[in-house]
Write a protein that holds these residues in place. Structure first.
Motif, PDB file in Angstrom:
ATOM      1  N   ILE A 148       0.665  -1.420  -0.163  1.00 16.27           N
ATOM      2  CA  ILE A 148       0.377   0.110  -0.733  1.00 16.27           C
ATOM      3  C   ILE A 148       0.934   1.264  -0.049  1.00 16.27           C
ATOM      4  CG2 ILE A 148      -1.638   1.394   1.027  1.00 16.27           C
ATOM      5  CD1 ILE A 148      -2.606  -1.797   2.201  1.00 16.27           C
ATOM      6  N   VAL A 149       0.853   1.976  -1.011  1.00 14.95           N
ATOM      7  CA  VAL A 149       1.990   3.247  -1.499  1.00 14.95           C
ATOM      8  C   VAL A 149       0.872   4.476  -1.293  1.00 14.95           C
ATOM      9  CG1 VAL A 149       3.786   2.268  -2.268  1.00 14.95           C
ATOM     10  CG2 VAL A 149       1.407   2.032  -3.859  1.00 14.95           C
ATOM     11  N   GLY A 150       1.820   5.174  -0.988  1.00 14.99           N
ATOM     12  CA  GLY A 150       1.069   6.988  -0.746  1.00 14.99           C
ATOM     13  C   GLY A 150       1.752   7.332  -0.337  1.00 14.99           C
ATOM     14  N   ALA A 151       1.208   8.955  -0.066  1.00 15.44           N
ATOM     15  CA  ALA A 151       2.563  10.241   0.406  1.00 15.44           C
ATOM     16  C   ALA A 151       1.941  10.200   1.778  1.00 15.44           C
ATOM     17  CB  ALA A 151       1.945  11.739  -0.052  1.00 15.44           C
ATOM     18  N   SER A 152       3.164  10.869   2.642  1.00 12.30           N
ATOM     19  CA  SER A 152       2.937  10.959   3.575  1.00 12.30           C
ATOM     20  C   SER A 152       1.056  11.473   4.356  1.00 12.30           C
ATOM     21  CB  SER A 152       4.047  11.675   4.457  1.00 12.30           C
ATOM     22  OG  SER A 152       3.657  12.199   6.054  1.00 12.30           O
ATOM     23  N   GLY A 153       0.794  11.091   5.618  1.00 12.55           N
ATOM     24  CA  GLY A 153      -1.087  11.282   5.336  1.00 12.55           C
ATOM     25  C   GLY A 153      -1.846  11.120   4.806  1.00 12.55           C
ATOM     26  N   SER A 154      -1.785  10.123   3.703  1.00 11.72           N
ATOM     27  CA  SER A 154      -2.228   9.550   2.835  1.00 11.72           C
ATOM     28  C   SER A 154      -3.201   8.767   3.112  1.00 11.72           C
ATOM     29  CB  SER A 154      -1.829   9.030   1.748  1.00 11.72           C
ATOM     30  OG  SER A 154      -1.421   8.119   1.859  1.00 11.72           O
ATOM     31  N   GLY A 155      -3.389   8.224   4.356  1.00 12.01           N
ATOM     32  CA  GLY A 155      -4.344   7.230   4.892  1.00 12.01           C
ATOM     33  C   GLY A 155      -3.672   6.024   5.359  1.00 12.01           C
ATOM     34  N   LYS A 156      -2.202   5.245   4.949  1.00  9.80           N
ATOM     35  CA  LYS A 156      -1.912   4.696   4.421  1.00  9.80           C
ATOM     36  C   LYS A 156      -1.963   3.866   6.377  1.00  9.80           C
ATOM     37  CE  LYS A 156       2.355   5.580   3.238  1.00  9.80           C
ATOM     38  NZ  LYS A 156       2.117   6.881   3.205  1.00  9.80           N
ATOM     39  N   SER A 157      -1.394   4.454   7.169  1.00 14.74           N
ATOM     40  CA  SER A 157      -1.195   3.823   8.926  1.00 14.74           C
ATOM     41  C   SER A 157      -3.061   3.817   9.147  1.00 14.74           C
ATOM     42  CB  SER A 157      -0.431   4.966   9.758  1.00 14.74           C
ATOM     43  OG  SER A 157       0.909   4.676   8.939  1.00 14.74           O
ATOM     44  N   THR A 158      -3.547   4.393   8.783  1.00 14.82           N
ATOM     45  CA  THR A 158      -4.887   4.001   9.363  1.00 14.82           C
ATOM     46  C   THR A 158      -5.341   3.230   8.439  1.00 14.82           C
ATOM     47  OG1 THR A 158      -5.096   6.561   9.357  1.00 14.82           O
ATOM     48  CG2 THR A 158      -7.132   5.442   9.261  1.00 14.82           C
ATOM     49  N   LEU A 159      -5.077   2.634   7.209  1.00 11.94           N
ATOM     50  CA  LEU A 159      -6.043   1.727   6.685  1.00 11.94           C
ATOM     51  C   LEU A 159      -5.171   0.284   7.224  1.00 11.94           C
ATOM     52  CD1 LEU A 159      -7.585   0.197   4.020  1.00 11.94           C
ATOM     53  CD2 LEU A 159      -5.607   0.256   3.434  1.00 11.94           C
ATOM     54  N   ILE A 188      -1.208  -1.570  -4.052  1.00  8.51           N
ATOM     55  CA  ILE A 188      -3.128   0.251  -3.898  1.00  8.51           C
ATOM     56  C   ILE A 188      -1.855   1.479  -4.090  1.00  8.51           C
ATOM     57  CG2 ILE A 188      -4.519  -0.004  -2.754  1.00  8.51           C
ATOM     58  CD1 ILE A 188      -3.885  -2.956  -2.475  1.00  8.51           C
ATOM     59  N   GLU A 189      -2.495   2.189  -4.317  1.00  8.32           N
ATOM     60  CA  GLU A 189      -2.148   3.443  -3.912  1.00  8.32           C
ATOM     61  C   GLU A 189      -3.112   4.255  -3.135  1.00  8.32           C
ATOM     62  OE1 GLU A 189       0.403   5.297  -7.066  1.00  8.32           O
ATOM     63  OE2 GLU A 189       0.028   7.381  -6.452  1.00  8.32           O
ATOM     64  N   LEU A 190      -3.165   4.661  -2.661  1.00  5.42           N
ATOM     65  CA  LEU A 190      -3.810   5.920  -1.508  1.00  5.42           C
ATOM     66  C   LEU A 190      -3.253   7.018  -1.584  1.00  5.42           C
ATOM     67  CD1 LEU A 190      -4.003   4.577   2.137  1.00  5.42           C
ATOM     68  CD2 LEU A 190      -6.126   4.757   0.331  1.00  5.42           C
ATOM     69  N   LYS A 191      -4.579   8.019  -2.283  1.00  2.00           N
ATOM     70  CA  LYS A 191      -4.065   9.050  -2.121  1.00  2.00           C
ATOM     71  C   LYS A 191      -4.937  10.058  -1.591  1.00  2.00           C
ATOM     72  CE  LYS A 191      -3.189  13.229  -5.637  1.00  2.00           C
ATOM     73  NZ  LYS A 191      -3.809  13.795  -6.402  1.00  2.00           N
ATOM     74  N   ASP A 192      -5.313  10.777  -0.699  1.00  2.00           N
ATOM     75  CA  ASP A 192      -5.815  11.427   0.541  1.00  2.00           C
ATOM     76  C   ASP A 192      -6.873  10.653   0.065  1.00  2.00           C
ATOM     77  OD1 ASP A 192      -4.993  14.358  -0.106  1.00  2.00           O
ATOM     78  OD2 ASP A 192      -5.636  14.231  -2.214  1.00  2.00           O
ATOM     79  N   GLY A 193      -6.595   9.514   0.846  1.00  4.69           N
ATOM     80  CA  GLY A 193      -7.374   8.612   1.332  1.00  4.69           C
ATOM     81  C   GLY A 193      -8.750   7.442   0.884  1.00  4.69           C
ATOM     82  N   VAL A 194      -8.294   7.971  -1.195  1.00  6.23           N
ATOM     83  CA  VAL A 194      -8.758   7.192  -1.587  1.00  6.23           C
ATOM     84  C   VAL A 194      -8.226   6.069  -2.488  1.00  6.23           C
ATOM     85  CG1 VAL A 194     -10.656   7.558  -4.070  1.00  6.23           C
ATOM     86  CG2 VAL A 194     -10.389   9.121  -2.241  1.00  6.23           C
ATOM     87  N   ILE A 195      -9.009   4.797  -2.928  1.00  9.16           N
ATOM     88  CA  ILE A 195      -7.725   4.108  -4.063  1.00  9.16           C
ATOM     89  C   ILE A 195      -8.029   4.936  -4.733  1.00  9.16           C
ATOM     90  CG2 ILE A 195      -7.475   2.211  -4.413  1.00  9.16           C
ATOM     91  CD1 ILE A 195      -8.437   0.830  -2.080  1.00  9.16           C
ATOM     92  N   ILE A 196      -6.277   5.020  -5.417  1.00 13.83           N
ATOM     93  CA  ILE A 196      -6.334   5.362  -6.791  1.00 13.83           C
ATOM     94  C   ILE A 196      -5.770   4.755  -8.172  1.00 13.83           C
ATOM     95  CG2 ILE A 196      -6.576   7.865  -6.791  1.00 13.83           C
ATOM     96  CD1 ILE A 196      -3.160   7.996  -6.928  1.00 13.83           C
ATOM     97  N   ARG A 197      -5.371   4.031  -7.484  1.00 14.21           N
ATOM     98  CA  ARG A 197      -4.871   2.500  -8.536  1.00 14.21           C
ATOM     99  C   ARG A 197      -4.492   1.559  -7.587  1.00 14.21           C
ATOM    100  NH1 ARG A 197       0.515   2.113 -10.999  1.00 14.21           N
ATOM    101  NH2 ARG A 197       1.399   2.082  -8.730  1.00 14.21           N
ATOM    102  N   ASP A 198      -4.868   0.413  -8.512  1.00 13.59           N
ATOM    103  CA  ASP A 198      -4.845  -1.102  -7.459  1.00 13.59           C
ATOM    104  C   ASP A 198      -4.172  -1.949  -8.599  1.00 13.59           C
ATOM    105  OD1 ASP A 198      -4.762  -3.613  -6.620  1.00 13.59           O
ATOM    106  OD2 ASP A 198      -6.763  -3.005  -5.354  1.00 13.59           O
ATOM    107  N   VAL A 199      -3.483  -1.670  -8.936  1.00 11.55           N
ATOM    108  CA  VAL A 199      -2.470  -3.095  -9.944  1.00 11.55           C
ATOM    109  C   VAL A 199      -1.810  -4.389  -9.776  1.00 11.55           C
ATOM    110  CG1 VAL A 199      -2.102  -1.093 -11.301  1.00 11.55           C
ATOM    111  CG2 VAL A 199      -0.299  -1.165 -10.158  1.00 11.55           C
ATOM    112  N   ILE A 200      -1.419  -5.344 -10.448  1.00  9.88           N
ATOM    113  CA  ILE A 200      -0.643  -6.188  -9.951  1.00  9.88           C
ATOM    114  C   ILE A 200       1.281  -5.790 -10.388  1.00  9.88           C
ATOM    115  CG2 ILE A 200       0.070  -8.932 -11.145  1.00  9.88           C
ATOM    116  CD1 ILE A 200      -2.605  -8.319  -9.283  1.00  9.88           C
ATOM    117  N   ASN A 201       1.578  -6.306 -10.337  1.00  8.52           N
ATOM    118  CA  ASN A 201       3.628  -5.699 -10.250  1.00  8.52           C
ATOM    119  C   ASN A 201       3.753  -7.115 -10.964  1.00  8.52           C
ATOM    120  OD1 ASN A 201       5.454  -4.830 -10.650  1.00  8.52           O
ATOM    121  ND2 ASN A 201       6.333  -5.572  -8.565  1.00  8.52           N
ATOM    122  N   ALA A 202       3.418  -6.927 -12.282  1.00 11.38           N
ATOM    123  CA  ALA A 202       4.086  -8.376 -13.163  1.00 11.38           C
ATOM    124  C   ALA A 202       5.217  -9.225 -12.842  1.00 11.38           C
ATOM    125  CB  ALA A 202       3.900  -8.263 -14.662  1.00 11.38           C
TER     126      ALA A 202
END
Ligand code: ADP
Ligand code: MG
Length: 267
Positions: free
Chosen positions: A41-52, A216-230
């Motif tokens: 789960i990736v995202g900038a600081s404050g995007s909600g990762k730890s909360t999730l 899975i990418e989080l931005k401002d508390g929303v999932i903006i991407r969810d992709v397989i890393n082949a």
């Protein structure tokens, strides 16, 4: 029929009250994680990762929405049931290790088993075995202050595995490590993934995320991407870690799977 998700988050929001205002940190999160996946789960600081992550690990509850583990609705469980679930199935790894300074490596690794009420001799033996497999056989009686960052993080991995560590939740596990120790940590998580553990990793660092099979990418508390890393970043050879981990961890996996099945039957 498709294999049901191990973890299923559905329509989850998480808000905090900040004075007069409501701060909504997670917004309509929908997420399925299957047994044995390795997810970043990736995202900038404050995007909600730890909360999730805290919700996934039953350390926190959604404000609205549902969270099912193995098909079981966590909102129907009381605090004791959640604590038991957490203890038996989740292993946590944190950026700053969260080791107890007064205890040596074995003492720290034993902690989750003490809460689980395991016998002293058994848990000490298991802690020693885990630490040895993680390359710390000669550091068993060292306190955290006597260990390097990379070694402390390996102690915390051993602690995460103490009760089985069916699902490993790692919040910025490389955040306090130098780049070499960080790569070693990621390779170790990949190894645990290959042994069948479900790995969920939180990071702000895309290079770290690329060790996972799914991003899975989080931005401002929303999932903006969810992709397989082949093509996950290739595993390094780990000189310090005994490659014989596979067989004994598989045995653990077998016992864990059996326990999960039993738990599902009883519920
Ligand atoms: N207990 C809390 N009370 C109030 N605000 C919080 C709380 N926990 C997190 N937040 C806020 O939620 C946002 C997301 O935090 P967090 O999930 O820790 O982000 P990340 O781990 O991606 O850096 C931040 O703005 C943070 O200040
Ligand atoms: Mg965080």
């Amino acid at each position: 029929m498709n294999e049901p998700s191990l973890l299923n988050i559905s329509g989850v929001y998480r808000s905090f009250s900040a004075g007069e205002q409501q701060l909504t940190v997670l917004k309509d999160i929908n997420l399925n994680i299957k047994r044995g996946e390795m997810v970043a789960i990736v995202g900038a600081s404050g995007s909600g990762k730890s909360t999730l992550m805290n919700i996934l690990g039953c350390l926190d509850k959604p404000t609205t929405g549902q969270y099912f583990i193995n098909g079981q609705d966590t909102s129907t469980m009381d605090a004791d049931q959640l604590a038991q679930l957490r203890r038996e199935h989740f292993g946590f790894i944190f950026q700053r290790y969260h080791l107890l300074g007064d205890l040596d490596a074995v003492g720290n690794v034993e902690m989750p088993a003490i809460y689980a009420g395991k016998d002293k001799k058994q848990r000490t033996e298991r802690a020693q075995r885990l630490l040895s497999r993680l390359g710390l056989a000669d550091r068993l009686d060292h306190k955290p202050s006597q260990l390097s960052g990379g070694q402390q993080q390996r102690v915390s991995v051993a602690r995460a595995l103490m009760n089985g560590g069916d699902v490993i939740l790692a919040d910025e596990p490389t955040g306090a490590l130098d780049s070499h120790s960080g790569k070693e940590m990621m390779s170790l998580l990949q190894e645990l993934h290959q042994d069948g553990h479900t790995i969920i990793l939180v990071t702000h660092d895309m290079d770290v995320a690329h060790f996972a099979d799914r991003i899975i990418e989080l931005k401002d508390g929303v999932i903006i991407r969810d992709v397989i890393n082949a093509q996950p970043t290739a595993q390094q050879t780990l000189p310090q870690v005994n490659t014989a981990t596979t067989s004994w961890l598989n045995w653990d996996r077998y016992i864990e799977a059996f326990k999960m099945a039993l738990l599902a039957m009883l519920s």
